[in-house]
Design a protein around this motif. Structure first.
Motif, short mmCIF file in Angstrom:
data_model
loop_
_atom_site.label_atom_id
_atom_site.label_comp_id
_atom_site.label_asym_id
_atom_site.label_seq_id
_atom_site.Cartn_x
_atom_site.Cartn_y
_atom_site.Cartn_z
N CYS A 280 0.84 -1.20 0.00
CA CYS A 280 0.00 0.00 0.00
C CYS A 280 0.87 1.25 0.00
O CYS A 280 2.09 1.19 0.26
CB CYS A 280 -0.95 0.00 1.19
SG CYS A 280 -0.15 0.12 2.81
N SER A 281 0.23 2.38 -0.29
CA SER A 281 0.91 3.67 -0.26
C SER A 281 1.26 4.04 1.17
O SER A 281 0.81 3.40 2.13
CB SER A 281 0.02 4.73 -0.89
OG SER A 281 -1.22 4.81 -0.20
N ARG A 345 0.77 6.64 -6.42
CA ARG A 345 0.37 6.90 -7.81
C ARG A 345 0.91 5.85 -8.77
O ARG A 345 0.23 5.49 -9.74
CB ARG A 345 0.85 8.29 -8.24
CG ARG A 345 0.49 8.60 -9.68
CD ARG A 345 0.72 10.04 -10.06
NE ARG A 345 0.36 10.28 -11.46
CZ ARG A 345 0.34 11.45 -12.04
NH1 ARG A 345 0.67 12.54 -11.36
NH2 ARG A 345 0.00 11.57 -13.32
N TYR A 346 2.13 5.34 -8.51
CA TYR A 346 2.76 4.45 -9.48
C TYR A 346 3.01 3.06 -8.88
O TYR A 346 3.40 2.93 -7.72
CB TYR A 346 4.08 5.03 -9.95
CG TYR A 346 3.94 6.39 -10.61
CD1 TYR A 346 3.48 6.50 -11.92
CD2 TYR A 346 4.27 7.55 -9.91
CE1 TYR A 346 3.34 7.75 -12.52
CE2 TYR A 346 4.13 8.80 -10.51
CZ TYR A 346 3.67 8.89 -11.81
OH TYR A 346 3.53 10.11 -12.40
N THR A 375 -2.05 5.04 -11.16
CA THR A 375 -3.39 4.89 -10.57
C THR A 375 -4.19 6.18 -10.60
O THR A 375 -5.41 6.16 -10.48
CB THR A 375 -3.29 4.40 -9.12
OG1 THR A 375 -2.62 5.38 -8.31
CG2 THR A 375 -2.55 3.08 -9.03
N GLU A 376 -3.51 7.32 -10.74
CA GLU A 376 -4.21 8.60 -10.81
C GLU A 376 -4.82 8.82 -12.18
O GLU A 376 -5.97 9.28 -12.30
CB GLU A 376 -3.24 9.74 -10.46
CG GLU A 376 -3.87 11.11 -10.41
CD GLU A 376 -2.88 12.17 -9.96
OE1 GLU A 376 -2.65 13.13 -10.72
OE2 GLU A 376 -2.34 12.03 -8.84
N GLY A 398 7.60 8.61 -10.71
CA GLY A 398 7.31 7.65 -11.77
C GLY A 398 8.55 6.99 -12.35
O GLY A 398 8.46 6.25 -13.34
N ARG A 399 9.72 7.25 -11.76
CA ARG A 399 10.92 6.54 -12.20
C ARG A 399 10.82 5.08 -11.77
O ARG A 399 10.38 4.77 -10.67
CB ARG A 399 12.17 7.17 -11.59
CG ARG A 399 12.47 8.56 -12.11
CD ARG A 399 13.71 9.14 -11.48
NE ARG A 399 13.57 9.31 -10.04
CZ ARG A 399 14.41 10.02 -9.28
NH1 ARG A 399 15.46 10.61 -9.85
NH2 ARG A 399 14.21 10.15 -7.99
N VAL A 400 11.24 4.20 -12.66
CA VAL A 400 11.14 2.76 -12.41
C VAL A 400 12.52 2.19 -12.22
O VAL A 400 13.42 2.39 -13.05
CB VAL A 400 10.41 2.05 -13.56
CG1 VAL A 400 10.37 0.54 -13.32
CG2 VAL A 400 9.00 2.60 -13.71
#
Length: 470
Positions: A280-281, A345-346, A375-376, A398-400
């Motif tokens: 979870c966030s 968000r990611y 998710t946004e 959002g960097r992976v």
């Protein structure tokens, strides 16, 4: 921010080992030598570190080493090297390399040492001694590891859970037990730890004490796989007593809520396994997981359940036994509890697709691409040029962060940047490329991950490390 170098780049050139040192000659086996680590950073005060070595030579000659650093002493034993670094009272990093040779094979270990006023901390957890696949809290304040010790019967292992404060380096060791087998998750305030019991069970420690995990009537075997930053929210899953199917669970203040699951799996079939929540966030508002029959990605928010894998799938015409059938290519999530950004968000994961034939139809064989779900915006981004790479987790931007063949990378649609280059550009730090970044705090001051190594049985293992800016 400019920070001095930590360690040198991994330069290992050895082949895999299939036996220990031997005097017998096998014409089908090549010369080989493999140390248990490829790089190591010593503390400024000086320390002793053991490197295990497996080697084979067709000539039957013993393996050897070479190192000319004056600050390092090396003691060779039958299957190991004992390295002792003298205290570093200079104002700069020390660096050297140690070369290993067995017949025609060689390998290199890159060694470095911190100095007293180094503006940060870089810690390698001891190989194998602190378990594997160290778990990090959602915002990188704590890491969970363990020490295992075999009892007198030589078969039963007693596990001591360890909680590490990444900012201070302080360790808290909990009471050892033969019930434990690993770490599932740790809370960002250090108060809660979820442990694996046996192979599938779960034990929850709150302030070091075993605590019952509440579950509604009709369910059993609750498992906690993730925490919000303050620990008020836990997520995981439990089994339905009648069907034995898994159901995702969200606990708020220890009150359990069974979350909704999709009506069918990605194939449109009724469930056999059910679905699970995995993480979870930081505030607990976004929960993610998957339905477990085909591992299609699912997330939950204030509006309820979203079967995002189904909503973003692409149907492929598959040739199978003379027939053409439609099969979904989709975003998959397995058991990883570390894939979500702190803001929720990611979520990083894998897009499973089928191999395209020349006639435009698809084969039954599949290929994997790293991907990230927003998710946004309810959008899936697939990195189509990076087939074969793994995506581990995404940060708030959002960097992976991912890997390929034992090397760490930062992934995007524009390509893959090796972690050693990324660390140098972002922090002015040099580190070996054989490290996965598995966690990065929202302020960028703490990160943790795994370094990819071989253990004494020539198996790939993932040993913990962490870095904190001071």
């Amino acid at each position: 921010m400019k920070i001095d170098k930590i360690s040198s780049i991994f330069l290992l050139g050895a082949a895999l080992v299939t036996s220990a040192v031997s005097c017998s000659k096998d014409p089908l086996q090549e010369d080989s030598i493999y140390p248990s680590v490829s790089s190591y950073t010593f503390e400024a005060a000086g320390e002793t570190f053991s490197v295990y070595v497996e080697a084979y030579s067709q000539s039957g000659e013993d393996w050897d080493y070479a190192c000319d650093a004056q600050w390092l002493t090396v003691e060779k034993r039958a299957d190991s090297l004992i390295l002792t670094a003298l205290p570093n009272d200079t104002e700069e990093m020390r660096e050297t390399s140690l070369r290993l040779v067995s017949g025609e094979a060689d390998a290199e270990i890159m060694l470095s040492q911190l100095y007293d006023k180094f503006p940060g901390s870089f810690v390698n957890l001891p190989s194998g001694e602190y378990g594997y696949q160290t778990k990090f809290s959602i915002n990188g304040h704590f890491a969970g590891a363990y020490v295992g010790e075999y009892l007198s019967d030589g078969m039963t292992q007693e596990i001591t859970p360890i909680l590490i404060n990444l900012e201070t380096g302080e360790e808290t060791r909990f009471e050892a037990s033969t019930e434990y087998s690993g770490i599932r998750a740790v809370c960002d305030n250090g108060r809660m730890v979820s442990l694996t019991e046996g192979s599938v069970g779960c034990i929850l420690l709150v302030d070091g004490q075993k605590t019952e995990i509440p579950i509604p009537s009709g369910f059993e075997n609750p498992v906690v796989t993730g925490f919000s930053a303050d620990g008020n929210i836990m997520v995981g899953y439990a089994k339905e007593s009648d069907s034995y199917a898994y159901h995702p669970v969200k606990w708020t203040g220890m009150e359990p809520e069974i979350l909704d699951i999709p009506e069918t799996d990605m194939q449109g079939e009724d469930y056999f396994q059910g679905a699970m929540a995995r993480g979870c966030s930081a505030d607990g508002s976004i929960v993610y997981g998957s339905e477990w029959d085909t591992q299609g990605f699912v997330y939950w928010d204030s509006e309820g359940m979203h079967f995002a894998a189904k909503e973003t799938c692409e149907m492929r015409p598959i040739e199978y036994m003379g027939m053409t059938i439609e099969m979904p290519a989709y975003f998959r999530k397995t058991a990883e509890g570390y894939s979500i950004s702190q803001n929720g968000r990611y979520v990083a994961g894998t897009f499973i697709d089928y191999v395209a034939g020349e006639d435009g139809k698809y084969e039954t064989s599949t290929t994997e691409y790293p991907a990230v779900y927003d998710t946004e915006a309810d959008e899936l981004t697939v990195f189509w040029d990076l087939g074969g790479y793994s995506a581990f987790f995404a940060d708030n931007e959002g960097r992976v962060f991912g890997g390929l063949a034992g090397y760490g990378y930062v992934l995007s649609e524009s390509g893959a940047v090796p972690v050693d280059e990324w660390m140098q550009a972002e922090y002015g730090v040099e580190m070996s490329i054989d490290r996965y970044i598995m966690n990065l705090s929202d302020d960028g001051k703490r990160m943790g991950g795994w370094r990819v190594e071989m253990n004494a049985s020539s198996q790939t293992v993932f040993t913990g490390w962490y870095y904190a800016v001071k």
